[in-house]
Design a protein around this motif. Structure first.
Motif, PDB file in Angstrom:
ATOM      1  N   THR A  15       2.841   0.650  -8.442  1.00  0.00           N
ATOM      2  CA  THR A  15       3.636  -0.422  -9.026  1.00  0.00           C
ATOM      3  C   THR A  15       3.091  -1.747  -8.501  1.00  0.00           C
ATOM      4  OG1 THR A  15       5.236  -0.365  -7.232  1.00  0.00           O
ATOM      5  CG2 THR A  15       5.702   1.019  -9.155  1.00  0.00           C
ATOM      6  N   THR A  16       3.621  -2.799  -8.993  1.00  0.00           N
ATOM      7  CA  THR A  16       3.189  -4.122  -8.544  1.00  0.00           C
ATOM      8  C   THR A  16       3.587  -4.330  -7.086  1.00  0.00           C
ATOM      9  OG1 THR A  16       3.486  -4.989 -10.764  1.00  0.00           O
ATOM     10  CG2 THR A  16       3.397  -6.597  -8.971  1.00  0.00           C
ATOM     11  N   VAL A  17       2.662  -4.839  -6.335  1.00  0.00           N
ATOM     12  CA  VAL A  17       2.918  -5.139  -4.928  1.00  0.00           C
ATOM     13  C   VAL A  17       2.926  -6.651  -4.772  1.00  0.00           C
ATOM     14  CG1 VAL A  17       2.046  -4.937  -2.578  1.00  0.00           C
ATOM     15  CG2 VAL A  17       1.815  -3.021  -4.162  1.00  0.00           C
ATOM     16  N   ARG A  18       3.978  -7.159  -4.139  1.00  0.00           N
ATOM     17  CA  ARG A  18       4.066  -8.600  -3.907  1.00  0.00           C
ATOM     18  C   ARG A  18       3.668  -8.914  -2.480  1.00  0.00           C
ATOM     19  NH1 ARG A  18       9.549 -10.906  -6.614  1.00  0.00           N
ATOM     20  NH2 ARG A  18       8.913 -10.409  -8.707  1.00  0.00           N
ATOM     21  N   LEU A  19       2.796  -9.869  -2.361  1.00  0.00           N
ATOM     22  CA  LEU A  19       2.419 -10.377  -1.050  1.00  0.00           C
ATOM     23  C   LEU A  19       2.997 -11.775  -0.907  1.00  0.00           C
ATOM     24  CD1 LEU A  19      -1.334  -9.365  -0.837  1.00  0.00           C
ATOM     25  CD2 LEU A  19       0.608  -8.266   0.255  1.00  0.00           C
ATOM     26  N   GLN A  20       3.574 -12.024   0.232  1.00  0.00           N
ATOM     27  CA  GLN A  20       4.104 -13.353   0.486  1.00  0.00           C
ATOM     28  C   GLN A  20       3.415 -13.959   1.697  1.00  0.00           C
ATOM     29  OE1 GLN A  20       8.380 -12.645   0.887  1.00  0.00           O
ATOM     30  NE2 GLN A  20       8.666 -13.768  -1.013  1.00  0.00           N
ATOM     31  N   THR A  47       5.802 -25.222   6.841  1.00  0.00           N
ATOM     32  CA  THR A  47       4.401 -24.885   6.606  1.00  0.00           C
ATOM     33  C   THR A  47       4.300 -23.431   6.158  1.00  0.00           C
ATOM     34  OG1 THR A  47       4.075 -24.255   8.924  1.00  0.00           O
ATOM     35  CG2 THR A  47       3.524 -26.524   8.317  1.00  0.00           C
ATOM     36  N   ARG A  48       3.189 -23.121   5.500  1.00  0.00           N
ATOM     37  CA  ARG A  48       2.949 -21.731   5.120  1.00  0.00           C
ATOM     38  C   ARG A  48       1.490 -21.402   5.348  1.00  0.00           C
ATOM     39  NH1 ARG A  48       2.757 -20.870  -1.384  1.00  0.00           N
ATOM     40  NH2 ARG A  48       1.238 -22.476  -1.858  1.00  0.00           N
ATOM     41  N   ALA A  49       1.224 -20.121   5.489  1.00  0.00           N
ATOM     42  CA  ALA A  49      -0.133 -19.668   5.772  1.00  0.00           C
ATOM     43  C   ALA A  49      -1.074 -20.029   4.628  1.00  0.00           C
ATOM     44  CB  ALA A  49      -0.144 -18.158   5.995  1.00  0.00           C
ATOM     45  N   ASN A  50      -2.228 -20.575   4.999  1.00  0.00           N
ATOM     46  CA  ASN A  50      -3.296 -20.838   4.036  1.00  0.00           C
ATOM     47  C   ASN A  50      -4.364 -19.783   4.294  1.00  0.00           C
ATOM     48  OD1 ASN A  50      -5.712 -21.732   2.831  1.00  0.00           O
ATOM     49  ND2 ASN A  50      -4.985 -23.841   2.856  1.00  0.00           N
ATOM     50  N   TRP A  51      -4.486 -18.816   3.389  1.00  0.00           N
ATOM     51  CA  TRP A  51      -5.389 -17.693   3.601  1.00  0.00           C
ATOM     52  C   TRP A  51      -6.856 -18.096   3.487  1.00  0.00           C
ATOM     53  CZ3 TRP A  51      -2.063 -14.271  -0.103  1.00  0.00           C
ATOM     54  CH2 TRP A  51      -0.905 -13.886   0.561  1.00  0.00           C
ATOM     55  N   ASP A  52      -7.137 -19.244   2.903  1.00  0.00           N
ATOM     56  CA  ASP A  52      -8.530 -19.692   2.776  1.00  0.00           C
ATOM     57  C   ASP A  52      -9.044 -20.304   4.072  1.00  0.00           C
ATOM     58  OD1 ASP A  52      -8.663 -18.899   0.086  1.00  0.00           O
ATOM     59  OD2 ASP A  52      -7.796 -20.810  -0.563  1.00  0.00           O
ATOM     60  N   THR A  53      -8.157 -20.980   4.813  1.00  0.00           N
ATOM     61  CA  THR A  53      -8.588 -21.679   6.022  1.00  0.00           C
ATOM     62  C   THR A  53      -8.063 -21.040   7.310  1.00  0.00           C
ATOM     63  OG1 THR A  53      -6.675 -23.154   5.949  1.00  0.00           O
ATOM     64  CG2 THR A  53      -8.682 -23.884   4.785  1.00  0.00           C
ATOM     65  N   ASP A  54      -7.232 -20.001   7.190  1.00  0.00           N
ATOM     66  CA  ASP A  54      -6.630 -19.346   8.351  1.00  0.00           C
ATOM     67  C   ASP A  54      -5.830 -20.325   9.218  1.00  0.00           C
ATOM     68  OD1 ASP A  54      -7.589 -16.830   7.631  1.00  0.00           O
ATOM     69  OD2 ASP A  54      -9.435 -17.080   8.776  1.00  0.00           O
ATOM     70  N   ASN A 105      17.048 -24.345   6.754  1.00  0.00           N
ATOM     71  CA  ASN A 105      17.013 -23.013   6.174  1.00  0.00           C
ATOM     72  C   ASN A 105      16.266 -23.068   4.846  1.00  0.00           C
ATOM     73  OD1 ASN A 105      17.455 -20.464   5.145  1.00  0.00           O
ATOM     74  ND2 ASN A 105      19.672 -20.541   5.287  1.00  0.00           N
ATOM     75  N   PHE A 106      15.124 -22.356   4.786  1.00  0.00           N
ATOM     76  CA  PHE A 106      14.310 -22.281   3.570  1.00  0.00           C
ATOM     77  C   PHE A 106      14.508 -20.907   2.956  1.00  0.00           C
ATOM     78  CE2 PHE A 106      10.025 -21.169   1.778  1.00  0.00           C
ATOM     79  CZ  PHE A 106      10.148 -21.927   0.622  1.00  0.00           C
ATOM     80  N   ALA A 107      14.944 -20.847   1.705  1.00  0.00           N
ATOM     81  CA  ALA A 107      15.277 -19.582   1.039  1.00  0.00           C
ATOM     82  C   ALA A 107      14.051 -18.773   0.633  1.00  0.00           C
ATOM     83  CB  ALA A 107      16.140 -19.854  -0.189  1.00  0.00           C
ATOM     84  N   GLY A 108      12.873 -19.387   0.633  1.00  0.00           N
ATOM     85  CA  GLY A 108      11.666 -18.679   0.240  1.00  0.00           C
ATOM     86  C   GLY A 108      11.404 -18.792  -1.256  1.00  0.00           C
ATOM     87  N   THR A 109      10.216 -18.346  -1.649  1.00  0.00           N
ATOM     88  CA  THR A 109       9.808 -18.312  -3.055  1.00  0.00           C
ATOM     89  C   THR A 109       9.161 -16.964  -3.322  1.00  0.00           C
ATOM     90  OG1 THR A 109       7.587 -19.185  -2.642  1.00  0.00           O
ATOM     91  CG2 THR A 109       9.339 -20.811  -3.032  1.00  0.00           C
ATOM     92  N   SER A 110       8.703 -16.758  -4.522  1.00  0.00           N
ATOM     93  CA  SER A 110       8.044 -15.489  -4.837  1.00  0.00           C
ATOM     94  C   SER A 110       6.738 -15.332  -4.068  1.00  0.00           C
ATOM     95  CB  SER A 110       7.783 -15.384  -6.339  1.00  0.00           C
ATOM     96  OG  SER A 110       6.913 -16.419  -6.753  1.00  0.00           O
ATOM     97  N   THR A 111       6.167 -16.438  -3.596  1.00  0.00           N
ATOM     98  CA  THR A 111       4.881 -16.368  -2.887  1.00  0.00           C
ATOM     99  C   THR A 111       4.978 -16.675  -1.400  1.00  0.00           C
ATOM    100  OG1 THR A 111       4.399 -18.683  -3.384  1.00  0.00           O
ATOM    101  CG2 THR A 111       3.586 -17.026  -4.955  1.00  0.00           C
ATOM    102  N   THR A 112       6.141 -17.129  -0.929  1.00  0.00           N
ATOM    103  CA  THR A 112       6.292 -17.555   0.465  1.00  0.00           C
ATOM    104  C   THR A 112       7.599 -17.023   1.045  1.00  0.00           C
ATOM    105  OG1 THR A 112       5.053 -19.555  -0.064  1.00  0.00           O
ATOM    106  CG2 THR A 112       6.301 -19.566   1.986  1.00  0.00           C
ATOM    107  N   SER A 113       7.519 -16.487   2.260  1.00  0.00           N
ATOM    108  CA  SER A 113       8.688 -15.865   2.884  1.00  0.00           C
ATOM    109  C   SER A 113       9.760 -16.886   3.265  1.00  0.00           C
ATOM    110  CB  SER A 113       8.265 -15.091   4.137  1.00  0.00           C
ATOM    111  OG  SER A 113       7.752 -15.976   5.110  1.00  0.00           O
ATOM    112  N   ALA A 114      11.000 -16.412   3.285  1.00  0.00           N
ATOM    113  CA  ALA A 114      12.122 -17.227   3.738  1.00  0.00           C
ATOM    114  C   ALA A 114      12.014 -17.407   5.247  1.00  0.00           C
ATOM    115  CB  ALA A 114      13.435 -16.542   3.380  1.00  0.00           C
TER     116      ALA A 114
END
Length: 125
Positions: A15-20, A47-54, A105-114
């Motif tokens: 099934t579809t796997v979501r990565l945040q 802030t959120r993780a930038n996978w291109d720049t670590d 308090n940040f609720a998160g998005t489909s691409t970023t964790s709360a």
């Protein structure tokens, strides 16, 4: 599943796997101590993780709630919602009336964790 010729066929259903991306949230509330009725300023950064720049980079235009919990209680109440700046910075002003803990308090998005910032205790005198 086994076939008549003793061969084996494996069929996996995916099934579809979501990565945040992991997120971080900071908070500083002050001044400390503060006189009752005076304005308190809460600042922070989402802030959120930038996978291109670590590294972690500011998360732009995201709604984040400023919450308060009175000392001696366990429940946070939302006071206002602000949006992050182009660098992920946050700033809000509220009136200090009693001792307690402030947090973002940040609720998160489909691409970023709360994420919730650690509560910052402010002594009101």
């Amino acid at each position: 599943m086994w076939a008549n010729d003793d061969s084996r066929a494996v069929r996996d259903a995916y099934t579809t796997v979501r990565l945040q991306r992991f997120s971080q949230l900071t908070l500083n509330a002050g001044p400390e101590p503060i006189a009752a009725g005076n304005p308190l300023t809460a600042t922070g950064r989402l802030t959120r993780a930038n996978w291109d720049t670590d590294t972690y980079a500011g998360y732009t235009a995201q709604p984040v709630k400023l919450q308060f919990r009175k000392a001696g209680t366990s429940t946070y109440n939302a006071l206002q919602t602000v949006h992050t700046s182009s660098t992920g910075d946050l700033k809000a002003t509220a009136t200090a009336s009693v001792d307690g803990y402030w947090r973002w308090n940040f609720a998160g998005t489909s691409t970023t964790s709360a994420v919730k910032a650690t509560g910052d205790y402010v002594d009101v005198q």
